[in-house]
Design a protein around this motif. Structure first.
Motif, PDB file in Angstrom:
ATOM      1  N   GLY A  45       0.814  -1.205   0.000  1.00 16.02           N
ATOM      2  CA  GLY A  45       0.000   0.000   0.000  1.00 16.02           C
ATOM      3  C   GLY A  45       0.848   1.254   0.000  1.00 16.02           C
ATOM      4  O   GLY A  45       2.026   1.242  -0.347  1.00 16.02           O
ATOM      5  N   TYR A  46       0.237   2.361   0.412  1.00 17.85           N
ATOM      6  CA  TYR A  46       0.905   3.658   0.348  1.00 17.85           C
ATOM      7  C   TYR A  46       2.222   3.707   1.107  1.00 17.85           C
ATOM      8  O   TYR A  46       3.094   4.492   0.785  1.00 17.85           O
ATOM      9  N   SER A  47       2.390   2.898   2.128  1.00 19.34           N
ATOM     10  CA  SER A  47       3.630   2.919   2.906  1.00 19.34           C
ATOM     11  C   SER A  47       4.756   2.145   2.233  1.00 19.34           C
ATOM     12  O   SER A  47       5.891   2.152   2.714  1.00 19.34           O
ATOM     13  N   ASP A  48       4.483   1.497   1.114  1.00 18.08           N
ATOM     14  CA  ASP A  48       5.466   0.657   0.421  1.00 18.08           C
ATOM     15  C   ASP A  48       6.009   1.360  -0.825  1.00 18.08           C
ATOM     16  O   ASP A  48       5.788   0.927  -1.946  1.00 18.08           O
ATOM     17  N   ALA A  49       6.741   2.447  -0.618  1.00 17.64           N
ATOM     18  CA  ALA A  49       7.371   3.138  -1.749  1.00 17.64           C
ATOM     19  C   ALA A  49       8.440   2.265  -2.383  1.00 17.64           C
ATOM     20  O   ALA A  49       8.640   2.311  -3.596  1.00 17.64           O
ATOM     21  N   HIS A  72      -6.078  11.190  -3.167  1.00 18.55           N
ATOM     22  CA  HIS A  72      -4.719  11.634  -3.459  1.00 18.55           C
ATOM     23  C   HIS A  72      -3.723  10.624  -2.909  1.00 18.55           C
ATOM     24  O   HIS A  72      -3.933  10.055  -1.836  1.00 18.55           O
ATOM     25  N   ALA A  73      -2.631  10.437  -3.640  1.00 17.87           N
ATOM     26  CA  ALA A  73      -1.532   9.642  -3.109  1.00 17.87           C
ATOM     27  C   ALA A  73      -0.813  10.496  -2.064  1.00 17.87           C
ATOM     28  O   ALA A  73      -0.715  11.713  -2.223  1.00 17.87           O
ATOM     29  N   PRO A  74      -0.309   9.887  -1.002  1.00 11.58           N
ATOM     30  CA  PRO A  74       0.438  10.663  -0.015  1.00 11.58           C
ATOM     31  C   PRO A  74       1.600  11.411  -0.672  1.00 11.58           C
ATOM     32  O   PRO A  74       2.260  10.882  -1.583  1.00 11.58           O
ATOM     33  N   ARG A  78       4.403  10.171  -3.610  1.00 11.46           N
ATOM     34  CA  ARG A  78       4.494  10.829  -4.910  1.00 11.46           C
ATOM     35  C   ARG A  78       5.896  11.397  -5.123  1.00 11.46           C
ATOM     36  O   ARG A  78       6.491  11.224  -6.185  1.00 11.46           O
ATOM     37  N   MET A  79       6.439  12.060  -4.121  1.00 11.15           N
ATOM     38  CA  MET A  79       7.753  12.675  -4.245  1.00 11.15           C
ATOM     39  C   MET A  79       8.834  11.626  -4.493  1.00 11.15           C
ATOM     40  O   MET A  79       9.694  11.791  -5.358  1.00 11.15           O
ATOM     41  N   LEU A  88       3.585   9.169 -12.073  1.00  8.46           N
ATOM     42  CA  LEU A  88       2.608   8.587 -11.158  1.00  8.46           C
ATOM     43  C   LEU A  88       1.240   9.140 -11.512  1.00  8.46           C
ATOM     44  O   LEU A  88       1.040  10.351 -11.497  1.00  8.46           O
ATOM     45  N   GLU A  89       0.324   8.262 -11.882  1.00  6.81           N
ATOM     46  CA  GLU A  89      -1.045   8.653 -12.227  1.00  6.81           C
ATOM     47  C   GLU A  89      -1.982   7.993 -11.240  1.00  6.81           C
ATOM     48  O   GLU A  89      -1.983   6.771 -11.096  1.00  6.81           O
ATOM     49  N   VAL A  90      -2.763   8.801 -10.544  1.00 10.10           N
ATOM     50  CA  VAL A  90      -3.648   8.299  -9.499  1.00 10.10           C
ATOM     51  C   VAL A  90      -5.091   8.321  -9.991  1.00 10.10           C
ATOM     52  O   VAL A  90      -5.548   9.309 -10.570  1.00 10.10           O
ATOM     53  N   MET A  91      -5.799   7.218  -9.771  1.00  8.42           N
ATOM     54  CA  MET A  91      -7.204   7.082 -10.163  1.00  8.42           C
ATOM     55  C   MET A  91      -7.832   5.996  -9.300  1.00  8.42           C
ATOM     56  O   MET A  91      -7.118   5.318  -8.558  1.00  8.42           O
TER      57      MET A  91
END
Length: 117
Positions: A45-49, A72-74, A78-79, A88-91
């Protein structure tokens, strides 16, 4: 109307999804997932960059499916991805699955990191 059959070469397309699962290339997989032409793996998930950054040499853009609703992605995710030179495309997840199938069918270097609906 002319219909053209899509071939995916080595890539495995999304065949479907439902509450908590995805069907990719005929295989049912539970939980968050990263799919690209070289294979698929579970995603934290979002914590797994790190899972997304590992794709830097394989893809040009990552589609992030945010579940049933768009979000929104965190900013830190994104950075990190953009600093690695990836788009990075978020949908929402349904749109990410469809978009992935279209782009991979065109031979594009794309990955989908998707959260279940």
């Amino acid at each position: 109307m002319n219909l053209t059959e899509v071939t995916f070469d080595d890539a495995r397309p999304f065949d479907g999804y439902g509450p908590g699962f995805f069907r990719v290339g005929g295989e049912v997989v539970d939980g968050p997932l990263i799919v690209h032409s070289g294979g698929m793996t579970s995603w934290g998930g979002y914590s797994d960059a790190a899972g997304l950054l590992a794709l830097a040499s394989l893809v040009d853009v990552i589609l992030v499916g945010t579940g049933a609703d768009i979000a929104h992605a965190p900013a830190d995710l994104r950075m990190a991805v953009e600093e690695a030179g990836l788009g990075l495309e978020v949908m929402n997840t349904p749109a990410a699955c469809r978009t992935y199938n279209v782009l991979v069918g065109e031979g594009r270097r794309v990955a989908a990191a998707v959260l279940p609906v």
